[in-house]
Design an enzyme around this catalytic site. Structure first.
Site, PDB file in Angstrom:
ATOM      1  N   ASP A   1     -15.981   9.319   8.821  1.00 48.69           N
ATOM      2  CA  ASP A   1     -14.867   8.380   8.687  1.00 48.69           C
ATOM      3  C   ASP A   1     -13.583   9.205   8.831  1.00 48.69           C
ATOM      4  O   ASP A   1     -13.597  10.426   8.656  1.00 48.69           O
ATOM      5  CB  ASP A   1     -14.896   7.682   7.312  1.00 48.69           C
ATOM      6  CG  ASP A   1     -14.147   6.350   7.317  1.00 48.69           C
ATOM      7  OD1 ASP A   1     -14.802   5.294   7.383  1.00 48.69           O
ATOM      8  OD2 ASP A   1     -12.897   6.367   7.280  1.00 48.69           O
TER       9      ASP A   1
ATOM     10  N   ARG B   1       0.826  -1.219   0.000  1.00 49.35           N
ATOM     11  CA  ARG B   1       0.000   0.000   0.000  1.00 49.35           C
ATOM     12  C   ARG B   1       0.858   1.266   0.000  1.00 49.35           C
ATOM     13  O   ARG B   1       0.549   2.231  -0.691  1.00 49.35           O
ATOM     14  CB  ARG B   1      -0.918   0.003   1.206  1.00 49.35           C
ATOM     15  CG  ARG B   1      -1.880  -1.188   1.179  1.00 49.35           C
ATOM     16  CD  ARG B   1      -3.241  -0.761   1.610  1.00 49.35           C
ATOM     17  NE  ARG B   1      -4.121  -1.890   1.794  1.00 49.35           N
ATOM     18  CZ  ARG B   1      -5.062  -1.940   2.733  1.00 49.35           C
ATOM     19  NH1 ARG B   1      -5.200  -0.927   3.575  1.00 49.35           N
ATOM     20  NH2 ARG B   1      -5.855  -2.971   2.828  1.00 49.35           N
TER      21      ARG B   1
END
Ligand SMILES: C[S@@+](CC[C@H](N)C(=O)[O-])C[C@H]1O[C@@H](n2cnc3c(N)ncnc32)[C@H](O)[C@@H]1O
Length: 276
Positions: A145, A46
């Site tokens: 979020d 990632r």
């Protein structure tokens, strides 16, 4: 797993155990996320995308940048969160919400506290619209979020058609526009539903969530699993302080709070009421 034991593949960038430990400490400090040893390879894959995008040649340089640069800190967190979700995931929670709405016609506010790409808050909004029979019931739905990228996706409300394929036809028709031409294979949440949800960025490990009002229902599903116990208990207490005495706290399928019996008590399958 350590970096050395995962080092069978050729890597584009040097990646040491120290680098991994630094990533682990940084993401814990920023987001409360506890990365297990097994995430060594995931972290590499990632973050190496960020190194490539920025033209950096080492993890050490990248982590130095993350420490200095706020926008890159956000990218770093976005890269390391896991955002898996779906419409009406764990359907019994939406049945519980529907019966709560029926028995509490004075419901004013619902908060979806780890809303990812939006499927969960829109499922809440669909349930509210179905039970109240209107898109303008006055019930506020907040969705939040930590990840800025998933919030942007959520606000746009555009999904692959296959993501709603399992919803009853009636829901598909009432709540989604079907894309045509260049948008074929995509669907978009209808404007009336989209307007029912207010999105904002909230880090659940922050000490203040910025709400002045209290909530009737809080969905906080499948995020606590990324926190360690002390963080879970702190976040849970803070969330529940935003809940009305008769409110409902809804957790994810693998989140159990047996050590928090002073904060919440179970009233159903991963459904809780506050202890006052
Ligand atoms: C696996 S998803 C769960 C999505 C949805 N609640 C569900 O159950 O389908 C976890 C979400 O938690 C968010 N998250 C992780 N750490 C967070 C934090 N400290 N504050 C707020 N959100 C966080 C991630 O960005 C991610 O979108």
């Amino acid at each position: 797993m350590t970096v050395a034991s995962a080092e069978k593949v050729d890597r584009e960038y040097t990646y040491s155990q120290d680098d991994f430990e630094r990533v682990r400490a940084t993401v814990f400090k920023i987001a409360g996320i506890r990365l297990q040893d097994s995430k060594v390879t995931m972290v590499y894959s990632r973050l190496s995308r960020r190194l490539r995008a920025l033209g950096l040649s080492s993890f050490r340089d990248y982590l130095g940048l993350v420490e200095r640069d706020k926008p890159e800190q956000q990218e770093f967190v976005n890269a390391l969160t896991t955002n898996l979700t779906s419409f009406f995931r764990e359907p019994h929670h939406f049945e519980a919400l529907a019966s709560y709405l029926r028995s509490h016609p004075d419901t004013k506010a619902i908060w979806c506290a780890a809303s990812s790409t939006g499927e969960e808050p829109y499922s809440i909004a669909m349930t509210v619209a179905e039970i109240t029979g209107t898109f303008s019931s006055g019930i506020k739905i907040y969705a939040s979020d930590i990840d800025s990228k998933v919030l942007a996706t959520a606000k746009a409300g555009v999904y692959k058609a296959e993501q709603i394929a399992k919803l009853p036809k009636e829901r598909q028709k009432q709540f989604f526009y079907k894309g045509k031409g260049s948008k074929l294979g995509k669907v978009r949440v209808v404007d009336e539903l989209r307007k029912m949800v207010q999105f904002r960025q909230i880090n659940l490990t922050d000490s203040d969530y910025g709400f002045k009002n209290t909530m009737d229902v809080i969905f906080c599903r499948n995020v606590m699993i990324y926190f360690d116990k002390p963080t879970q208990n702190k976040v849970l207490a803070r969330l529940v302080s935003h809940l009305n005495d008769d409110g409902m706290y809804i957790a994810g399928h693998s989140e159990h709070f047996s050590s928090a019996s002073n904060i919440i008590r179970p009233v159903g399958k991963t459904i809780y009421k506050p202890v006052r």
